[in-house]
Structure formats: structure tokens, C-alpha cells
Design a protein around this motif. Structure first.
Motif, PDB file in Angstrom:
ATOM      1  N   GLN A   1       0.819  -1.208   0.000  1.00  0.00           N
ATOM      2  CA  GLN A   1       0.000   0.000   0.000  1.00  0.00           C
ATOM      3  C   GLN A   1       0.856   1.263   0.000  1.00  0.00           C
ATOM      4  OE1 GLN A   1      -2.444  -0.764   3.453  1.00  0.00           O
ATOM      5  NE2 GLN A   1      -4.014  -1.841   2.262  1.00  0.00           N
ATOM      6  N   SER A   2       2.015   1.186   0.637  1.00  0.00           N
ATOM      7  CA  SER A   2       2.904   2.347   0.675  1.00  0.00           C
ATOM      8  C   SER A   2       3.760   2.468  -0.577  1.00  0.00           C
ATOM      9  CB  SER A   2       3.818   2.268   1.907  1.00  0.00           C
ATOM     10  OG  SER A   2       4.777   1.216   1.765  1.00  0.00           O
ATOM     11  N   GLY A   3       3.715   1.446  -1.438  1.00  0.00           N
ATOM     12  CA  GLY A   3       4.507   1.472  -2.652  1.00  0.00           C
ATOM     13  C   GLY A   3       5.917   0.952  -2.490  1.00  0.00           C
ATOM     14  N   GLN A   4       6.242   0.426  -1.306  1.00  0.00           N
ATOM     15  CA  GLN A   4       7.594  -0.088  -1.077  1.00  0.00           C
ATOM     16  C   GLN A   4       7.767  -1.531  -1.538  1.00  0.00           C
ATOM     17  OE1 GLN A   4       7.304   1.639   3.128  1.00  0.00           O
ATOM     18  NE2 GLN A   4       9.510   1.614   2.820  1.00  0.00           N
ATOM     19  N   LEU A   5       6.670  -2.230  -1.757  1.00  0.00           N
ATOM     20  CA  LEU A   5       6.701  -3.552  -2.372  1.00  0.00           C
ATOM     21  C   LEU A   5       5.749  -3.537  -3.564  1.00  0.00           C
ATOM     22  CD1 LEU A   5       6.619  -6.139   0.585  1.00  0.00           C
ATOM     23  CD2 LEU A   5       8.525  -5.707  -0.994  1.00  0.00           C
ATOM     24  N   PRO A   6       6.057  -4.301  -4.601  1.00  0.00           N
ATOM     25  CA  PRO A   6       5.167  -4.327  -5.761  1.00  0.00           C
ATOM     26  C   PRO A   6       3.822  -4.962  -5.401  1.00  0.00           C
ATOM     27  CG  PRO A   6       6.851  -6.025  -5.944  1.00  0.00           C
ATOM     28  CD  PRO A   6       7.236  -5.169  -4.775  1.00  0.00           C
ATOM     29  N   SER A   7       2.754  -4.369  -5.910  1.00  0.00           N
ATOM     30  CA  SER A   7       1.423  -4.929  -5.718  1.00  0.00           C
ATOM     31  C   SER A   7       1.024  -5.685  -6.977  1.00  0.00           C
ATOM     32  CB  SER A   7       0.412  -3.824  -5.409  1.00  0.00           C
ATOM     33  OG  SER A   7       0.416  -2.856  -6.435  1.00  0.00           O
ATOM     34  N   ASP A   8      -0.134  -6.326  -6.934  1.00  0.00           N
ATOM     35  CA  ASP A   8      -0.624  -7.100  -8.072  1.00  0.00           C
ATOM     36  C   ASP A   8       0.420  -8.113  -8.535  1.00  0.00           C
ATOM     37  OD1 ASP A   8      -2.492  -7.896  -9.970  1.00  0.00           O
ATOM     38  OD2 ASP A   8      -1.761  -6.487 -11.476  1.00  0.00           O
ATOM     39  N   VAL A   9       1.016  -8.811  -7.567  1.00  0.00           N
ATOM     40  CA  VAL A   9       1.987  -9.857  -7.882  1.00  0.00           C
ATOM     41  C   VAL A   9       1.472 -11.184  -7.330  1.00  0.00           C
ATOM     42  CG1 VAL A   9       3.990  -8.360  -8.020  1.00  0.00           C
ATOM     43  CG2 VAL A   9       3.322  -9.286  -5.800  1.00  0.00           C
ATOM     44  N   TYR A  10       1.915 -12.249  -7.942  1.00  0.00           N
ATOM     45  CA  TYR A  10       1.476 -13.597  -7.603  1.00  0.00           C
ATOM     46  C   TYR A  10       2.364 -14.155  -6.496  1.00  0.00           C
ATOM     47  CZ  TYR A  10       0.634 -18.638  -8.396  1.00  0.00           C
ATOM     48  OH  TYR A  10       0.352 -19.971  -8.258  1.00  0.00           O
ATOM     49  N   LEU A  11       1.752 -14.520  -5.359  1.00  0.00           N
ATOM     50  CA  LEU A  11       2.490 -14.990  -4.193  1.00  0.00           C
ATOM     51  C   LEU A  11       1.872 -16.294  -3.677  1.00  0.00           C
ATOM     52  CD1 LEU A  11       2.881 -11.572  -2.317  1.00  0.00           C
ATOM     53  CD2 LEU A  11       4.611 -12.737  -3.718  1.00  0.00           C
ATOM     54  N   PRO A  12       2.108 -17.403  -4.376  1.00  0.00           N
ATOM     55  CA  PRO A  12       1.563 -18.681  -3.918  1.00  0.00           C
ATOM     56  C   PRO A  12       2.308 -19.185  -2.691  1.00  0.00           C
ATOM     57  CG  PRO A  12       3.059 -19.058  -5.730  1.00  0.00           C
ATOM     58  CD  PRO A  12       2.971 -17.557  -5.562  1.00  0.00           C
ATOM     59  N   LEU A  13       1.724 -20.166  -2.038  1.00  0.00           N
ATOM     60  CA  LEU A  13       2.375 -20.811  -0.901  1.00  0.00           C
ATOM     61  C   LEU A  13       3.167 -22.028  -1.375  1.00  0.00           C
ATOM     62  CD1 LEU A  13      -0.520 -20.724   1.734  1.00  0.00           C
ATOM     63  CD2 LEU A  13       1.501 -19.239   1.658  1.00  0.00           C
ATOM     64  N   PHE A  14       4.294 -22.270  -0.733  1.00  0.00           N
ATOM     65  CA  PHE A  14       5.122 -23.440  -1.017  1.00  0.00           C
ATOM     66  C   PHE A  14       4.561 -24.601  -0.197  1.00  0.00           C
ATOM     67  CE2 PHE A  14       9.412 -25.602  -0.364  1.00  0.00           C
ATOM     68  CZ  PHE A  14       9.387 -26.213  -1.595  1.00  0.00           C
ATOM     69  N   MET A  15       3.950 -25.580  -0.881  1.00  0.00           N
ATOM     70  CA  MET A  15       3.223 -26.645  -0.189  1.00  0.00           C
ATOM     71  C   MET A  15       4.084 -27.385   0.829  1.00  0.00           C
ATOM     72  SD  MET A  15       1.355 -30.070  -1.698  1.00  0.00           S
ATOM     73  CE  MET A  15      -0.123 -29.349  -2.384  1.00  0.00           C
ATOM     74  N   ASN A  16       5.351 -27.624   0.512  1.00  0.00           N
ATOM     75  CA  ASN A  16       6.212 -28.397   1.411  1.00  0.00           C
ATOM     76  C   ASN A  16       6.281 -27.800   2.811  1.00  0.00           C
ATOM     77  OD1 ASN A  16       6.712 -29.439  -1.134  1.00  0.00           O
ATOM     78  ND2 ASN A  16       8.863 -29.843  -0.735  1.00  0.00           N
ATOM     79  N   ASP A  17       6.133 -26.479   2.919  1.00  0.00           N
ATOM     80  CA  ASP A  17       6.278 -25.797   4.207  1.00  0.00           C
ATOM     81  C   ASP A  17       4.941 -25.334   4.781  1.00  0.00           C
ATOM     82  OD1 ASP A  17       8.994 -26.093   3.821  1.00  0.00           O
ATOM     83  OD2 ASP A  17       9.303 -24.056   3.082  1.00  0.00           O
ATOM     84  N   GLY A  18       3.826 -25.677   4.142  1.00  0.00           N
ATOM     85  CA  GLY A  18       2.543 -25.134   4.560  1.00  0.00           C
ATOM     86  C   GLY A  18       2.039 -25.703   5.884  1.00  0.00           C
TER      87      GLY A  18
END
Length: 332
Positions: free
Chosen positions: A273-290
């Protein structure tokens, strides 16, 4: 080896699967291709894999081991910067690294342990220099067989302890914003883990695992998988571990694990929201560590979730496996 060859699932050439109706099928890129893709990251929702053919790769002597550092503020800041920079500037696919911090809270041990690997007798100069320059108190890295490297890490397995594992995926912050964001992630983990410091035998661990664009490119070149990473951004997969002595403390640690990864997600959202990280990016979970309540399938791309649902409906229309296996379930 993921940055050299892709995920292990990307090297599966063919598999034999027993379906819910007792039929036996062969799956590959040319035979039952939808089921073949669903098996590469879709969990145990489709059948029993009784055999598989795997692409193998030459393996000679390798170089690797552990670096250990005291978790002083200076070392922590330097290591967080080093892993951020390493992920962005991934110059050698033969190199692998996992950067972990460990807190044995009952005895006030507070350290960093870095797991290093290079697929060759010695890494070229410069590959791991930013970590070595920080000055480890212990350096066990050497030329050895891969099997010896793996067995040499067995010291980190605490037999008799209860383990919980969770995860979150974050976009790699820029060089300018990296120090603030990486420190915020680390500080949140410290603050939340402190809330269970009186649980007998508790050890809190966080691992920063580079997920550079290279892995997405390799996976795509080998037919892809359910995770379906794009190479638009670099990422970090954060693995969380809480180990402790008694099952009677599980509920307390359960809440602590959720608070840890939920807090990471909130931090990421705030920095987006502050613009310090890119938004509208794909961030799936790594199943092995879920962790068991995490929404693995809900974090996949919609088209991959739809594929999993379609394949499940085709090969298990009566839901035979839904009630007979554990793990992450495909939502209706």
C-alpha cells in the motif's frame, strides 16, 4: 539444485497412478497430460503413485556446510541484506543457500545458521563472499559427497520434539527498501516467538529461502507445474518452524504459528500500500512448508485451481480420496 534443474517435480518424466476406480494409468506430457500436471504440485488428491520415472543428473563432489553467527544487531542486518542481494543477483545456478535464524528461547540462544551448497568441488570466488565476509564463528563448509552433506545436517533434527511448520511468500524488496522490510519481517518473528518463550523446550526458527526468477524460468521450460511461478519478480519463501517437547502445548504453538505468518502477510500488504513492495503480484504458498490451515489451493492461480477441480472430478467423481488422505484439500 532448484536453480540448476528446477523443482524436483519438473524432472518427473512419467508416473504410474492407481485411480479411485482401481484402474491403473500412465501419466506423462503425452498421456493423461492434465493429471500429469495436477500431480506436480497438487498433493495426494488424485490417486496413488506407485512408480515414477525421474530425470537424473550427474553428481560428483560438491562443496557445502554451515556457517554460524551470533545474532547481534550488526550480524542480523548484514545477513538480511546479504540474502536479499543474493536472491536478486543470482549469478550461478549451481549455488544454493538457506539463511536461518534460531532462537532456543528457554536458554536464550540466539544465532544464525546458514546452509550453503555448491554443485562442484569449490564455488568460484564471489559466489558466497558476502556471507563469509560477515565473519562466522563456525564454518564447516568443505568439499564432500552430497550424501555426506545431507547426513551432516542431521544434527538439526531434534528427535522426540513436536514440530510445526508454516510458510509465507513475499516479493523481494528493492535494494533501497530492503533493510527496512527485511528487518520488519525478522522483528515480527522475534516478537511473536517471544510470546511462547516459557513453553518447555521451544525452539523458534525462521528460514529465508531465495526464489529467484531463474527457478520460474526452469520450471516453465520443463512443462510447468501447479505452482506456475512467473519470472516477473524475485521472491523469498519464508519457512517457519516451532519445535517443543509436549503435545499439551500444541494449541498455544498453533496460535503462535498463525500469528507469525499472518503478521508477515499484513506487513507485505502494508508495504504494498505504501509502494515499497510491488502490488498485483502472484504470491503462492510453497506446499512443502505449509501449515495445515493455510489455503494452499486458494493461493494458486485461478486457472490452476480450476484444473485441479476438473481433474479431481474426472478421476475421483465420488470423492474416494477426500476422506482417506490427509493434506491440503481442493475446495469445491
Amino acid at each position: 539444485m532448484s536453480t540448476e534443474y528446477g523443482w524436483a517435480a519438473n524432472s518427473i518424466v512419467e508416473a504410474t497412478v492407481v485411480l479411485a476406480n482401481a484402474s491403473i494409468v500412465t501419466v506423462s506430457n503425452t498421456s493423461n497430460p492434465d493429471l500429469f500436471l495436477a500431480l506436480r504440485g497438487g498433493g495426494n488428491n488424485f490417486g496413488i503413485v506407485t512408480s515414477y520415472l525421474l530425470q537424473a543428473y550427474p553428481q560428483g563432489d560438491i562443496w557445502g556446510g554451515n556457517l554460524e553467527f551470533d545474532a547481534t544487531p550488526e550480524n542480523t542486518a548484514a545477513l538480511l541484506t546479504a540474502v536479499r542481494n543474493f536472491t536478486e543477483n543470482y549469478s550461478d545456478g549451481k549455488a544454493g543457500i538457506i539463511v536461518t535464524a534460531e532462537r532456543t528461547l528457554s536458554t536464550l540462544v540466539d544465532i544464525w545458521i546458514i546452509f550453503l551448497y555448491y554443485n562442484g568441488p569449490e564455488p568460484p570466488q564471489g559466489v558466497f563472499d558476502s556471507f563469509l565476509a560477515i565473519g562466522p564463528t563456525i564454518n564447516s563448509c568443505k568439499t564432500q559427497r552430497y550424501a555426506d552433506l545431507l547426513s551432516g545436517n542431521n544434527w538439526s533434527v531434534l528427535k522426540g520434539s513436536v514440530y510445526t511448520i508454516g510458510t509465507e511468500t513475499i516479493p523481494l524488496p528493492s535494494k533501497e527498501d530492503g533493510p527496512e522490510i527485511m528487518q520488519a519481517i525478522y522483528d515480527h518473528w522475534v516478537n511473536v516467538s517471544d510470546t511462547v518463550k516459557l513453553v518447555p523446550g521451544v525452539i523458534a526458527s525462521i528460514a529465508f529461502q531465495p526464489m529467484p526468477k531463474r527457478i520460474a524460468q526452469l520450471a516453465a521450460s520443463k512443462g510447468g507445474d501447479m505452482l506456475d511461478l512467473d519470472d516477473d519478480i524475485d521472491r523469498l519463501v519464508i519457512e517457519l518452524d516451532y519445535s517443543f517437547l509436549s503435545n499439551s502445548d500444541y494449541d498455544k504453538i498453533d496460535l503462535t504459528m498463525r500469528a507469525t505468518y499472518d503478521g508477515f502477510a499484513s506487513l507485505v500488504k502494508g508495504y504494498q500500500q505504501s509502494g515499497q513492495l510491488p502490488s498485483d503480484v502472484y504470491l503462492p504458498l510453497f506446499m512443502n512448508d505449509g501449515f495445515y490451515p493455510q489455503d494452499y489451493f486458494g493461493r494458486l492461480r485461478p486457472e490452476k485451481l480450476q484444473l485441479a477441480q476438473k481433474v479431481q472430478a474426472d478421476v475421483d467423481p465420488d470423492g474416494f480420496w477426500k476422506e482417506r488422505t490427509g493434506g491440503f484439500k481442493i475446495p469445491a
